[in-house]
Design a protein around this motif. Structure first.
Motif, PDB file in Angstrom:
ATOM      1  N   LYS A 230      31.814 -59.726 128.320  1.00 40.91           N
ATOM      2  CA  LYS A 230      32.189 -59.473 126.936  1.00 40.91           C
ATOM      3  C   LYS A 230      33.701 -59.337 126.829  1.00 40.91           C
ATOM      4  CE  LYS A 230      30.850 -56.475 123.149  1.00 40.91           C
ATOM      5  NZ  LYS A 230      29.950 -55.475 122.667  1.00 40.91           N
TER       6      LYS A 230
ATOM      7  N   ASN B 293      20.931 -62.499 131.076  1.00 35.78           N
ATOM      8  CA  ASN B 293      22.070 -63.050 130.349  1.00 35.78           C
ATOM      9  C   ASN B 293      22.041 -64.565 130.243  1.00 35.78           C
ATOM     10  OD1 ASN B 293      22.690 -63.570 133.001  1.00 35.78           O
ATOM     11  ND2 ASN B 293      24.890 -63.347 132.693  1.00 35.78           N
TER      12      ASN B 293
ATOM     13  N   TYR C 259      21.527 -59.074 124.603  1.00 33.34           N
ATOM     14  CA  TYR C 259      21.695 -60.511 124.520  1.00 33.34           C
ATOM     15  C   TYR C 259      20.426 -61.185 124.013  1.00 33.34           C
ATOM     16  CZ  TYR C 259      25.969 -59.998 127.245  1.00 33.34           C
ATOM     17  OH  TYR C 259      27.216 -59.666 127.683  1.00 33.34           O
TER      18      TYR C 259
ATOM     19  N   PHE D 133      25.469 -65.970 128.691  1.00 29.86           N
ATOM     20  CA  PHE D 133      26.455 -65.006 128.211  1.00 29.86           C
ATOM     21  C   PHE D 133      27.332 -64.564 129.364  1.00 29.86           C
ATOM     22  CE2 PHE D 133      25.173 -64.371 123.928  1.00 29.86           C
ATOM     23  CZ  PHE D 133      23.821 -64.696 123.900  1.00 29.86           C
TER      24      PHE D 133
ATOM     25  N   HIS E 109      33.205 -61.689 119.416  1.00 32.69           N
ATOM     26  CA  HIS E 109      33.693 -61.127 120.676  1.00 32.69           C
ATOM     27  C   HIS E 109      32.721 -61.272 121.835  1.00 32.69           C
ATOM     28  CE1 HIS E 109      36.704 -59.607 118.038  1.00 32.69           C
ATOM     29  NE2 HIS E 109      35.845 -58.865 117.410  1.00 32.69           N
ATOM     30  N   LEU E 110      32.031 -62.390 121.884  1.00 36.61           N
ATOM     31  CA  LEU E 110      31.149 -62.658 123.025  1.00 36.61           C
ATOM     32  C   LEU E 110      31.491 -64.026 123.568  1.00 36.61           C
ATOM     33  CD1 LEU E 110      27.792 -61.622 121.414  1.00 36.61           C
ATOM     34  CD2 LEU E 110      28.761 -60.516 123.398  1.00 36.61           C
TER      35      LEU E 110
ATOM     36  N   LEU F 178      29.814 -67.296 118.541  1.00 35.12           N
ATOM     37  CA  LEU F 178      29.711 -66.124 119.412  1.00 35.12           C
ATOM     38  C   LEU F 178      31.090 -65.568 119.740  1.00 35.12           C
ATOM     39  CD1 LEU F 178      26.874 -67.176 121.860  1.00 35.12           C
ATOM     40  CD2 LEU F 178      26.811 -65.374 120.156  1.00 35.12           C
ATOM     41  N   GLU F 179      32.054 -66.483 119.856  1.00 31.82           N
ATOM     42  CA  GLU F 179      33.380 -65.999 120.215  1.00 31.82           C
ATOM     43  C   GLU F 179      34.009 -65.184 119.094  1.00 31.82           C
ATOM     44  OE1 GLU F 179      35.096 -68.567 123.029  1.00 31.82           O
ATOM     45  OE2 GLU F 179      37.078 -68.152 122.210  1.00 31.82           O
TER      46      GLU F 179
END
Lengths: 215, 139
Positions: free
Chosen positions: A205, A135, A105, A202, A178-179, A174-175
């Motif tokens: 995941k 995170n 991260y 974050f 896939h975060l 970020l989405e």
């Protein structure tokens, strides 16, 4: 020159979109998001045109303040628009920056600060880690081009997050890789703090197989 | 240097007017108001010639025994009027021009503020501080 042709195309598209926007009484966040995306990309092409994006964004926030009475509504709308921009901007970013795969991260946050912000806004915020489980991070901006012409928040708008679009952009981008993350403003110069600080937290995941894009 | 600075909108109402708070400020307000006629005269006189030759700086509008009044008009018909003390003979044209240029730059910054509606009174702190520096400079 290609850059100037692109710029002209962007401005033409921008003018057309803004006419579309003006005519519709309740513009969809998608349309506005596309307008801003075009303005943001044209910011990069020609340094003389950075004012286009800054002034567009300012006009947008001012109009939202007239349309919505509560600050929370304006903040939410800006975040939603930013999300739409972020999901599209990530493609442009990955195509142009050729960053390698990240393993932590903190690497991701470093890339957001040093590559993405530099590419689109011309600034490099500093990164700080906020907790021991690595995170939660924060980006500290000492210079924010979006608020260049804004002196202070108007009276009665003291909880308005003027740059909430940035939070939405980061979250949307970020989405798409896939975060999931929670992005908010921790400190804001316009509200009287000494620096502007964006906090990124974050979360778990997303599994790639069952990925569904959230609206 | 300046004893009174005023920004007048296109429709001839004041957007910003501030004077040195020593004497009756109403006198300065009146002088600015009467100078608007002179400004209009100058604009219309020059309008007959080619428009691009028209300069923004209008120069000395009219002198009174104690004060001199200078004017400047932008392309959007926003007028800046400055009243200066006559006893200050060291003040030259270039300096007045540069003062108007600074005013114009500050005005454009105010316009770029997204929360400022064109036509509102100017309440920007940066603009205020710039006008303050112009007023106390020579004294």
């Amino acid at each position: 020159m290609k850059a100037e042709d692109d710029l002209a195309a962007n401005c033409a598209h921008f003018a057309m979109c803004s006419r579309v926007w003006y005519k519709s009484s309740t513009p969809s966040s998608n349309t506005i998001g596309l307008i801003l995306l075009k303005a943001l990309l044209s910011y990069n092409y020609n340094i003389k045109n950075k004012d286009l994006f800054v002034l567009t964004y300012g006009a947008l926030v001012a109009q939202l303040c007239k349309d919505y009475e509560k600050d929370e509504d304006v903040n939410k709308y800006l975040d939603k628009m930013g999300y739409g921009i972020g999901t599209r901007l990530i493609e442009d970013f990955l195509a142009r920056s050729c960053v390698r795969r990240c393993h932590s991260y903190s690497e991701i946050t470093d890339i957001i600060a040093q590559v993405a912000f530099k590419m689109y806004l011309g600034i490099t915020p500093s990164v700080a880690c906020r907790n021991s489980s690595r995170n939660e991070f924060s980006l500290i901006l000492d210079k924010n081009p979006l608020v260049e012409f804004v002196e202070e928040l108007p009276a009665g708008r003291s909880s308005l997050c003027y740059c909430n679009l940035l939070c939405g952009i980061i979250r949307g981008a970020l989405e798409m890789v896939h975060l999931t993350a929670d992005v908010t403003f921790l400190q804001d110069r316009l509200k009287g703090d000494s620096v502007t600080e964006i906090g990124i937290t974050f979360l778990k995941k997303l599994e790639e197989k069952r990925y569904r894009r959230k609206k | 240097m300046a004893v009174c600075v005023a920004v007048i909108a296109k429709e001839n109402y004041p957007l910003y007017i501030r004077s040195v708070p020593t004497e009756s400020e109403l006198k300065f307000h009146y002088m600015v108001h009467t100078s608007l006629d002179v400004v209009d005269e100058k604009i219309s006189a020059m309008g007959k010639a080619l428009v691009d030759q028209r300069e923004l700086y209008l120069g000395l509008l009219y002198p009174t025994e104690d004060y001199k009044v200078y004017g400047y008009v932008t392309n959007s018909k926003v007028k800046f009027v400055m009243v200066v003390d006559s006893s200050n003979t060291a003040l030259r044209d270039n300096e007045i021009r540069s003062m108007f240029r600074k005013l114009h730059n500050s005005y454009t910054d105010v316009m770029c503020n997204p929360f400022y509606n064109p036509g509102d009174r100017i309440q920007s702190r940066a603009f205020d501080s710039m006008v303050t520096t112009m007023m106390i400079q020579v004294c």
